[in-house]
Design a protein around this motif. Structure first.
Motif, PDB file in Angstrom:
ATOM      1  N   PRO A  54       0.840  -1.212   0.000  1.00  0.00           N
ATOM      2  CA  PRO A  54       0.000   0.000   0.000  1.00  0.00           C
ATOM      3  C   PRO A  54       0.865   1.248   0.000  1.00  0.00           C
ATOM      4  O   PRO A  54       1.883   1.319   0.704  1.00  0.00           O
ATOM      5  CB  PRO A  54      -0.792  -0.138   1.302  1.00  0.00           C
ATOM      6  CG  PRO A  54      -0.875  -1.613   1.530  1.00  0.00           C
ATOM      7  CD  PRO A  54       0.437  -2.160   1.055  1.00  0.00           C
ATOM      8  N   GLY A  55       0.454   2.222  -0.803  1.00  0.00           N
ATOM      9  CA  GLY A  55       1.232   3.440  -0.946  1.00  0.00           C
ATOM     10  C   GLY A  55       2.257   3.386  -2.063  1.00  0.00           C
ATOM     11  O   GLY A  55       2.852   4.412  -2.415  1.00  0.00           O
ATOM     12  N   GLY A  56       2.474   2.215  -2.615  1.00  0.00           N
ATOM     13  CA  GLY A  56       3.450   2.040  -3.670  1.00  0.00           C
ATOM     14  C   GLY A  56       2.925   2.427  -5.045  1.00  0.00           C
ATOM     15  O   GLY A  56       1.783   2.891  -5.188  1.00  0.00           O
ATOM     16  N   SER A  57       3.780   2.222  -6.047  1.00  0.00           N
ATOM     17  CA  SER A  57       3.453   2.595  -7.425  1.00  0.00           C
ATOM     18  C   SER A  57       3.743   1.455  -8.390  1.00  0.00           C
ATOM     19  O   SER A  57       4.618   0.620  -8.130  1.00  0.00           O
ATOM     20  CB  SER A  57       4.283   3.815  -7.852  1.00  0.00           C
ATOM     21  OG  SER A  57       3.997   4.945  -7.051  1.00  0.00           O
ATOM     22  N   LEU A  58       3.005   1.442  -9.472  1.00  0.00           N
ATOM     23  CA  LEU A  58       3.246   0.547 -10.586  1.00  0.00           C
ATOM     24  C   LEU A  58       2.928   1.280 -11.875  1.00  0.00           C
ATOM     25  O   LEU A  58       2.081   2.193 -11.874  1.00  0.00           O
ATOM     26  CB  LEU A  58       2.357  -0.705 -10.516  1.00  0.00           C
ATOM     27  CG  LEU A  58       2.718  -1.824  -9.556  1.00  0.00           C
ATOM     28  CD1 LEU A  58       1.628  -2.886  -9.571  1.00  0.00           C
ATOM     29  CD2 LEU A  58       4.065  -2.443  -9.900  1.00  0.00           C
ATOM     30  N   ARG A  59       3.580   0.887 -12.961  1.00  0.00           N
ATOM     31  CA  ARG A  59       3.216   1.401 -14.259  1.00  0.00           C
ATOM     32  C   ARG A  59       2.849   0.234 -15.170  1.00  0.00           C
ATOM     33  O   ARG A  59       3.670  -0.650 -15.405  1.00  0.00           O
ATOM     34  CB  ARG A  59       4.342   2.208 -14.906  1.00  0.00           C
ATOM     35  CG  ARG A  59       3.882   2.917 -16.185  1.00  0.00           C
ATOM     36  CD  ARG A  59       4.938   3.790 -16.806  1.00  0.00           C
ATOM     37  NE  ARG A  59       5.952   3.030 -17.516  1.00  0.00           N
ATOM     38  CZ  ARG A  59       6.746   3.524 -18.463  1.00  0.00           C
ATOM     39  NH1 ARG A  59       6.634   4.805 -18.795  1.00  0.00           N
ATOM     40  NH2 ARG A  59       7.647   2.772 -19.053  1.00  0.00           N
TER      41      ARG A  59
END
Length: 114
Positions: A13-18
């Motif tokens: 949670p709070g992370g990023s993905l593309r």
């Protein structure tokens, strides 16, 4: 027309993905493109869309966190996802609308969990 989505995975949670969606033809061929998601037991929903003019729209639940964009030179659609939440967990798929056809790619799983 083939659409290949990639970039999913497990993130905290709070992370990023593309996410990426590679198309087999020029993106200018399509009236619009979009990202959808489907969580277990839920209906598929539109996450973000972009039309040929570059106008975008987002689901209220992702506004301010997700950004849809295109790389026309590489025939690739992107979805940048920031500040991910557990409720973003789903199978994400891209689609392309070229009147009167709608094309779908296979999804990529996104799991947001600690």
């Amino acid at each position: 027309v083939q659409l290949q989505a990639s970039g999913g995975g497990l993130v905290q949670p709070g992370g990023s993905l593309r996410l990426s969606c590679a198309a087999s033809k020029s993106l200018f061929s399509f009236n619009s493109m979009g990202w959808h998601r489907q969580a277990p037991g839920k209906q598929r929903e539109l996450v973000a869309g972009i039309n040929r003019s570059g106008n975008t729209n987002y689901a209220d639940s992702v506004k301010g966190r997700f950004t849809i964009s295109r790389d026309n030179a590489n025939n690739t659609l992107y979805l940048q996802m920031n500040s991910l939440k557990p409720e973003d967990t789903a199978l994400y798929s891209c689609n392309a609308f070229q009147q009167p056809e709608i094309y779908w790619g296979k999804g990529t799983q996104v799991t947001v969990s600690s």
